[in-house]
Write an enzyme that holds these catalytic residues in place. Structure first.
Site, PDB file in Angstrom:
ATOM      1  N   THR A 140      -6.402  -4.887   9.863  1.00 18.45           N
ATOM      2  CA  THR A 140      -7.864  -4.853   9.956  1.00 18.45           C
ATOM      3  C   THR A 140      -8.429  -6.263   9.842  1.00 18.45           C
ATOM      4  O   THR A 140      -9.464  -6.572  10.450  1.00 18.45           O
ATOM      5  CB  THR A 140      -8.480  -3.939   8.885  1.00 18.45           C
ATOM      6  N   GLY A 141      -7.757  -7.137   9.077  1.00 17.83           N
ATOM      7  CA  GLY A 141      -8.194  -8.521   9.000  1.00 17.83           C
ATOM      8  C   GLY A 141      -8.080  -9.225  10.332  1.00 17.83           C
ATOM      9  O   GLY A 141      -8.966 -10.005  10.728  1.00 17.83           O
TER      10      GLY A 141
ATOM     11  N   GLN B 213       0.837  -1.205   0.000  1.00 14.15           N
ATOM     12  CA  GLN B 213       0.000   0.000   0.000  1.00 14.15           C
ATOM     13  C   GLN B 213       0.874   1.259   0.000  1.00 14.15           C
ATOM     14  O   GLN B 213       1.963   1.255   0.582  1.00 14.15           O
ATOM     15  CB  GLN B 213      -0.922   0.050   1.230  1.00 14.15           C
TER      16      GLN B 213
ATOM     17  N   GLU C 206      -5.982  -9.661   0.668  1.00 13.79           N
ATOM     18  CA  GLU C 206      -6.400  -8.262   0.794  1.00 13.79           C
ATOM     19  C   GLU C 206      -6.971  -7.735  -0.517  1.00 13.79           C
ATOM     20  O   GLU C 206      -6.383  -7.929  -1.584  1.00 13.79           O
ATOM     21  CB  GLU C 206      -5.217  -7.383   1.220  1.00 13.79           C
ATOM     22  N   ARG C 207      -8.081  -7.061  -0.393  1.00 17.30           N
ATOM     23  CA  ARG C 207      -8.719  -6.404  -1.527  1.00 17.30           C
ATOM     24  C   ARG C 207      -7.730  -5.467  -2.207  1.00 17.30           C
ATOM     25  O   ARG C 207      -7.185  -4.560  -1.600  1.00 17.30           O
ATOM     26  CB  ARG C 207      -9.937  -5.626  -1.000  1.00 17.30           C
TER      27      ARG C 207
ATOM     28  N   ASN D 255     -12.146  -7.915   1.781  1.00 15.39           N
ATOM     29  CA  ASN D 255     -10.941  -8.562   2.286  1.00 15.39           C
ATOM     30  C   ASN D 255     -11.341  -9.944   2.800  1.00 15.39           C
ATOM     31  O   ASN D 255     -12.314 -10.078   3.556  1.00 15.39           O
ATOM     32  CB  ASN D 255     -10.332  -7.743   3.419  1.00 15.39           C
TER      33      ASN D 255
ATOM     34  N   CYS E  72      -6.379   0.700   7.103  1.00 11.48           N
ATOM     35  CA  CYS E  72      -5.283  -0.266   7.081  1.00 11.48           C
ATOM     36  C   CYS E  72      -4.662  -0.272   8.471  1.00 11.48           C
ATOM     37  O   CYS E  72      -4.019   0.696   8.872  1.00 11.48           O
ATOM     38  CB  CYS E  72      -4.244   0.082   6.023  1.00 11.48           C
TER      39      CYS E  72
ATOM     40  N   HIS F 123     -14.926  -6.939   5.427  1.00 13.19           N
ATOM     41  CA  HIS F 123     -14.243  -8.210   5.646  1.00 13.19           C
ATOM     42  C   HIS F 123     -15.236  -9.356   5.652  1.00 13.19           C
ATOM     43  O   HIS F 123     -16.367  -9.218   6.135  1.00 13.19           O
ATOM     44  CB  HIS F 123     -13.512  -8.207   6.995  1.00 13.19           C
TER      45      HIS F 123
ATOM     46  N   CYS G 266      -2.347  -8.468   7.847  1.00 10.43           N
ATOM     47  CA  CYS G 266      -3.422  -7.491   7.628  1.00 10.43           C
ATOM     48  C   CYS G 266      -3.990  -7.129   8.989  1.00 10.43           C
ATOM     49  O   CYS G 266      -4.620  -7.970   9.645  1.00 10.43           O
ATOM     50  CB  CYS G 266      -4.502  -8.082   6.724  1.00 10.43           C
TER      51      CYS G 266
ATOM     52  N   ASN H 261      -2.176  -2.126   9.843  1.00  6.15           N
ATOM     53  CA  ASN H 261      -0.712  -2.132   9.923  1.00  6.15           C
ATOM     54  C   ASN H 261      -0.133  -0.765   9.574  1.00  6.15           C
ATOM     55  O   ASN H 261       0.826  -0.302  10.195  1.00  6.15           O
ATOM     56  CB  ASN H 261      -0.137  -3.208   8.995  1.00  6.15           C
TER      57      ASN H 261
END
Length: 272
Positions: A213-214, A46, A202-203, A184, A73, A153, A211, A75
């Site tokens: 948020t994952g 990203q 990831e999308r 995602n 995001c 997600h 990830c 991370n």
């Protein structure tokens, strides 16, 4: 025009970060995609742009490697924390986040998860706790679960995430029409009430080493369904995150963030 950038990563999920708080930097999908290219650009999952904000200490914008701008995001948020300093706030498209610097990384209040079908979003109304969906090649131990943690997600609890070919499985799920903004895809295995193994498609970026948020979405899904408890460790290929969440509250994500190096590039070499 020479422009300073920072190469950073959170558990191997890597970023090119531009600090545009003092002077604007023009980023377009085409430019983001070119800089993110690992053969002809700098290379990253990203591209991150830190800008001034009227409502927080700074604003973060995020482009995936395919040039698509996205909401959140995790991370990258931890990386922003070590650039901005302890006790600051960050405006994102997914909401305003509180940042704290820790030894070797950061802790971030990621806000409250959202469970309504139109908040994910899905194409039409259905129970996000148990989606009536299945995809070829994926054996799940529960129905898929969907939620938003600022970005969309879907969580698939599987017998052994390491046995899956997520390169083959992730893309068709990401682009399933049920997810109008794409999604995602989290392939998760519950190891205990305090530990989850996770791999994420990831999308817009594909399979990544981590990830944030994952990890948040998966932990929330596991806690909400009674499979895990707050303070759960989520083990990703790039390392581990600790996720705290109580129903009705906000999500706190804690984990490493690394500044690898700073450099300069010629923005004119990457046409907008």
């Amino acid at each position: 025009m020479r422009q300073i950038f920072h190469k950073m990563h959170g558990l191997g999920n890597d970023f090119v970060v531009f600090d545009a708080r003092d002077a604007a930097i023009a980023i377009t999908p085409q430019r983001a995609r070119a800089i993110a290219d690992r053969h002809f650009g700098v290379g990253c999952d990203q591209l991150i742009l830190i800008e001034p904000s009227d409502v927080a200490a700074a604003r973060m914008r995020i482009w995936n490697a395919d040039g698509g701008e996205v909401e959140s995001c995790g991370n990258a948020t931890r990386c922003a924390a070590i650039l901005l300093g302890d006790g600051t706030t960050l405006e994102t498209m997914g909401g305003i986040l509180d940042l704290s610097v820790t030894d070797g990384g950061a802790s971030v209040d990621m806000g409250a998860p959202r469970f309504d079908w139109d908040a994910v979003p899905l194409a039409y109304a259905m129970d996000t706790r148990a989606l009536p969906l299945a995809w070829d090649g994926v054996e799940t131990i529960t129905p898929p679960i969907a939620l938003s943690v600022g970005n969309p997600h879907v969580i698939l609890f599987v017998p052994d995430t390491d046995a899956l070919d997520i390169e083959a499985l992730g893309r068709p799920i990401e682009h399933d029409p049920i997810f109008p903004e794409r999604v995602n895809v989290n392939f998760a295995t519950i190891e205990s009430r305090t530990r989850i193994r996770l791999r994420v498609w990831e999308r817009g970026s594909g399979a990544t080493l981590a990830c944030g948020t994952g990890a948040c979405a998966t932990a929330v899904a596991a806690i909400r369904s009674g499979r895990a408890e707050s303070g759960v460790t989520v083990a990703l290929p790039g390392g581990e995150l600790v996720i705290d969440w109580q129903p009705g509250g906000t999500i706190r994500m804690t984990g490493p963030a690394t500044h690898v190096f700073s450099g300069e590039l010629d923005l004119a070499a990457f046409p907008a």
